[in-house]
Design a protein around this motif. Structure first.
Motif, PDB file in Angstrom:
ATOM      1  N   ILE A  31       0.539  -0.986   0.342  1.00 48.79           N
ATOM      2  CA  ILE A  31       0.335  -0.465  -0.177  1.00 48.79           C
ATOM      3  C   ILE A  31       0.543   0.853   0.093  1.00 48.79           C
ATOM      4  O   ILE A  31       1.423   1.671   0.655  1.00 48.79           O
ATOM      5  N   GLY A  32       0.687   2.247  -1.192  1.00 50.02           N
ATOM      6  CA  GLY A  32       1.300   2.827  -1.319  1.00 50.02           C
ATOM      7  C   GLY A  32       2.770   2.375  -1.431  1.00 50.02           C
ATOM      8  O   GLY A  32       3.490   2.044  -1.222  1.00 50.02           O
TER       9      GLY A  32
ATOM     10  N   GLY B  49       7.810   2.759  -0.748  1.00 47.77           N
ATOM     11  CA  GLY B  49       7.391   1.632  -1.380  1.00 47.77           C
ATOM     12  C   GLY B  49       7.349   0.611  -2.834  1.00 47.77           C
ATOM     13  O   GLY B  49       7.462  -0.260  -2.470  1.00 47.77           O
TER      14      GLY B  49
ATOM     15  N   TYR C  54      -2.512   5.824  -4.041  1.00 45.69           N
ATOM     16  CA  TYR C  54      -3.352   7.432  -4.113  1.00 45.69           C
ATOM     17  C   TYR C  54      -2.961   7.589  -5.559  1.00 45.69           C
ATOM     18  O   TYR C  54      -4.758   7.779  -6.117  1.00 45.69           O
TER      19      TYR C  54
ATOM     20  N   SER D 119       2.331   3.789   2.522  1.00 46.41           N
ATOM     21  CA  SER D 119       1.799   5.301   2.670  1.00 46.41           C
ATOM     22  C   SER D 119       2.371   6.020   3.276  1.00 46.41           C
ATOM     23  O   SER D 119       2.847   5.740   4.830  1.00 46.41           O
TER      24      SER D 119
ATOM     25  N   GLU E   5       5.842   0.935   7.601  1.00 39.68           N
ATOM     26  CA  GLU E   5       6.813   1.827   7.335  1.00 39.68           C
ATOM     27  C   GLU E   5       6.718   2.655   9.152  1.00 39.68           C
ATOM     28  O   GLU E   5       5.201   3.171   9.451  1.00 39.68           O
TER      29      GLU E   5
ATOM     30  N   PRO F 182       5.932   6.206  11.076  1.00 39.54           N
ATOM     31  CA  PRO F 182       5.487   6.099  12.411  1.00 39.54           C
ATOM     32  C   PRO F 182       4.830   5.114  12.041  1.00 39.54           C
ATOM     33  O   PRO F 182       3.561   5.046  11.437  1.00 39.54           O
TER      34      PRO F 182
ATOM     35  N   GLY G 194       8.536  -0.527  10.558  1.00 41.22           N
ATOM     36  CA  GLY G 194       9.562  -0.385   9.935  1.00 41.22           C
ATOM     37  C   GLY G 194      10.618   0.538  10.565  1.00 41.22           C
ATOM     38  O   GLY G 194      11.382   1.452   9.438  1.00 41.22           O
TER      39      GLY G 194
ATOM     40  N   TYR H  65      17.400  -2.326   5.383  1.00 38.77           N
ATOM     41  CA  TYR H  65      15.826  -2.833   4.979  1.00 38.77           C
ATOM     42  C   TYR H  65      15.597  -4.354   3.661  1.00 38.77           C
ATOM     43  O   TYR H  65      15.225  -4.851   4.588  1.00 38.77           O
TER      44      TYR H  65
HETATM   45  N1  LIG Z   1      12.297   3.604   7.685  1.00 32.93           N
HETATM   46  C1  LIG Z   1      12.877   5.017   6.540  1.00 32.93           C
HETATM   47  O1  LIG Z   1      13.891   4.531   6.724  1.00 32.93           O
HETATM   48  C2  LIG Z   1      11.647   5.039   5.903  1.00 32.93           C
HETATM   49  C3  LIG Z   1      12.760   6.054   4.648  1.00 32.93           C
HETATM   50  C4  LIG Z   1      11.712   7.467   3.864  1.00 32.93           C
HETATM   51  C5  LIG Z   1       9.968   6.900   4.399  1.00 32.93           C
HETATM   52  N2  LIG Z   1       9.893   6.141   5.161  1.00 32.93           N
HETATM   53  C6  LIG Z   1       8.320   6.234   5.724  1.00 32.93           C
HETATM   54  O2  LIG Z   1       7.707   5.589   4.636  1.00 32.93           O
HETATM   55  C7  LIG Z   1       6.300   6.288   4.193  1.00 32.93           C
HETATM   56  C8  LIG Z   1       6.407   6.729   2.633  1.00 32.93           C
HETATM   57  O3  LIG Z   1       7.474   7.172   2.386  1.00 32.93           O
HETATM   58  P1  LIG Z   1       7.247   8.107   0.842  1.00 32.93           P
HETATM   59  O4  LIG Z   1       9.394   8.701   1.561  1.00 32.93           O
HETATM   60  O5  LIG Z   1       8.189   6.885   0.186  1.00 32.93           O
HETATM   61  O6  LIG Z   1       6.755   8.788   0.700  1.00 32.93           O
HETATM   62  P2  LIG Z   1       6.141   9.310  -0.761  1.00 32.93           P
HETATM   63  O7  LIG Z   1       5.269  11.321  -0.657  1.00 32.93           O
HETATM   64  O8  LIG Z   1       7.379   9.587  -1.898  1.00 32.93           O
HETATM   65  O9  LIG Z   1       5.196   8.040  -0.930  1.00 32.93           O
HETATM   66  C9  LIG Z   1       4.045   7.673  -0.489  1.00 32.93           C
HETATM   67  C10 LIG Z   1       2.838   6.779  -1.672  1.00 32.93           C
HETATM   68  O10 LIG Z   1       1.946   6.814  -0.828  1.00 32.93           O
HETATM   69  C11 LIG Z   1       1.282   7.679  -2.128  1.00 32.93           C
HETATM   70  N3  LIG Z   1      -0.284   7.803  -0.566  1.00 32.93           N
HETATM   71  C12 LIG Z   1      -0.513   8.746  -0.404  1.00 32.93           C
HETATM   72  N4  LIG Z   1      -2.180   8.475  -0.125  1.00 32.93           N
HETATM   73  C13 LIG Z   1      -2.428   7.205   0.382  1.00 32.93           C
HETATM   74  C14 LIG Z   1      -3.399   6.633   0.873  1.00 32.93           C
HETATM   75  N5  LIG Z   1      -3.882   6.950   1.260  1.00 32.93           N
HETATM   76  N6  LIG Z   1      -3.057   4.950   0.223  1.00 32.93           N
HETATM   77  C15 LIG Z   1      -2.215   4.281   0.291  1.00 32.93           C
HETATM   78  N7  LIG Z   1      -0.965   5.378  -1.027  1.00 32.93           N
HETATM   79  C16 LIG Z   1      -1.206   6.697  -0.597  1.00 32.93           C
HETATM   80  C17 LIG Z   1       1.561   7.895  -2.364  1.00 32.93           C
HETATM   81  O11 LIG Z   1       0.507   8.870  -3.664  1.00 32.93           O
HETATM   82  C18 LIG Z   1       2.765   8.010  -2.703  1.00 32.93           C
HETATM   83  O12 LIG Z   1       2.843   7.159  -4.032  1.00 32.93           O
HETATM   84  C19 LIG Z   1       6.627   7.552   5.255  1.00 32.93           C
HETATM   85  O13 LIG Z   1       5.939   6.741   6.320  1.00 32.93           O
HETATM   86  C20 LIG Z   1       7.805   7.550   6.081  1.00 32.93           C
HETATM   87  O14 LIG Z   1       7.503   7.562   7.005  1.00 32.93           O
HETATM   88  C21 LIG Z   1      10.609   5.430   6.260  1.00 32.93           C
END
Ligand SMILES: NC(=O)c1ccc[n+]([C@@H]2O[C@H](COP(=O)([O-])OP(=O)(O)OC[C@H]3O[C@@H](n4cnc5c(N)ncnc54)[C@H](O)[C@@H]3O)[C@@H](O)[C@H]2O)c1
Length: 353
Positions: free
Chosen positions: A24-25, A30, A52, A89, A111, A113, A139, A297
């Motif tokens: 998801i996301g 993702g 989304y 997401s 992931e 938080p 995560g 990861y």
């Molecule tokens: N563990 C880590 O080191 C690490 C690093 C980066 C990000 N993250 C976490 O991963 C998550 C995503 O971050 P990211 O950097 O990939 O953000 P991103 O904005 O690149 O990706 C998020 C994706 O989710 C989609 N989306 C939005 N609302 C949605 C919904 N309701 N349902 C499904 N998809 C939806 C968006 O269109 C987008 O493609 C966050 O929670 C972030 O904190 C963790």
């Protein structure tokens, strides 16, 4: 010579089925996980993705052989061809999506938080408890980093004595426009806050945020660098230096000062070169968290898949829903301390037995 005969009447064992993962996301994180599961994770494949933005989902699905796209997270969680769910997401959707996985009885790797505030995170802790089985992994991948693992093993074996001070540094080249002090706490410091749970296994009782003068590279309104000063129940002090506009690269260092020794991890520099032109000596700094923590990861997702396959659902050392709640509670206190004088007390609700 290998004996290939089977006993009469004994059917050959069926090959183990891959765990079918719904993602998801599929933005930055993702898509990275889809690539990892499709190419490097044993015993798993991506079966369904949603985002989304449908176009994003279709593009990422095209890179995962045999996967299909659905419109909503609910469809993924309910799908018959999804054994386990990976949520990447944005954080504000995690609570509801994880609650839906618990209700469906599907193991989930969410992931960080877990939620954007402690109340929402506690809803997940309670729902998982009431469901009667653990199925939520969070995560915080640093728990699977080799350096983190070595430091944890040394601490647990008593090699460093009593932990007195944990010094953490977390630096990024830059951040997206709109990154605020609250993001600094909930997106960046949250990793070191979980490191306290991982290494020290005791609650944080207070947190103070300190803001030196900012670098001229910082986005408007961001206090960068920022320091967090945290104290645990037994008196260990944790310092967390956050600096996200270094303009150089991604660095995470951790130093444990114990009564019997000091250990530092995260100083990896890879190849070191001496260049005649310019007379410089040194190595490279990773651009962001993906190359820096790729092994962590990979190990995190592989351990999760193994736990799903053996029915335990949550891998040893993985962060749990409770860890996600604790992180949210400390982040909330850190956020309050941004506008308070002195340390702010961390309030924790009771952990369900
Ligand atoms: N563990 C880590 O080191 C690490 C690093 C980066 C990000 N993250 C976490 O991963 C998550 C995503 O971050 P990211 O950097 O990939 O953000 P991103 O904005 O690149 O990706 C998020 C994706 O989710 C989609 N989306 C939005 N609302 C949605 C919904 N309701 N349902 C499904 N998809 C939806 C968006 O269109 C987008 O493609 C966050 O929670 C972030 O904190 C963790």
């Amino acid at each position: 010579m290998t004996d290939t005969t089977t006993q009469a009447g004994t059917a050959p064992a069926a090959p183990p089925q891959d765990i079918r993962v719904g993602v998801i996301g599929v933005g930055r994180m993702g898509a990275d996980h889809v690539e990892r599961i499709s190419r490097r994770t044993k015993g798993a494949r991506v079966s369904v993705v949603s985002d989304y933005l449908r176009e994003t989902a279709e593009k990422v699905s095209a890179s995962a052989p045999g996967s299909r796209v659905v419109d909503t997270p609910e469809e993924i969680i309910a799908a018959d061809d999804v054994d386990a769910v990976l949520i990447a997401s944005p954080g504000q959707f995690h609570r509801d999506q994880v609650l839906a996985c618990i209700a469906a009885g599907k193991p989930v790797l969410c992931e960080k938080p877990l939620a954007m505030n402690p109340q929402d995170a506690y809803d997940v802790v309670r729902a998982e408890h009431e469901s009667g089985r653990s199925c939520v992994s969070l995560g915080f991948m640093r728990r699977f980093d080799t350096g983190y693992g070595e430091l944890k093993d040394a601490l647990d074996a008593g090699e460093l004595g009593t932990p007195l001070i944990l010094n953490c540094k977390h630096r990024n080249a830059d951040v997206l426009p709109g990154f605020t002090n609250v993001h600094m706490v909930y997106d960046s410091a949250v990793h070191e806050i979980d490191a306290i749970s991982f290494f020290l296994e005791e609650p944080v009782v207070s947190v103070q945020t300190i803001t030196p003068r900012s670098t001229e590279n910082a986005p408007e309104g961001l206090s960068d660098p920022m320091l967090l000063l945290l104290r645990t129940a037994s008196g260990t002090v944790v310092t967390d230096e956050l600096y996200v506009s270094t303009d150089s690269g991604y660095e995470v260092r951790t130093e444990l000062v114990g009564s019997k020794g000091v250990a530092t991890v995260g100083q990896e520099s890879g190849m070191v070169t001496t260049q005649q032109a310019g007379g410089r000596w040194g190595g490279a700094v990773p651009a962001d968290f993906r190359p820096r923590f790729v092994d962590a990861y990979d190990a995190e997702v592989q351990a999760w898949i193994a736990a799903v396959a053996d029915g335990s659902f949550v891998a040893p050392r993985s962060a749990t829903a409770w860890d996600g709640y604790v992180a949210a509670a400390v982040c909330e206190a850190a956020e309050r301390s941004l506008t308070a004088d002195g340390p702010v007390e961390v309030q924790l609700l009771e952990r369900p037995s």
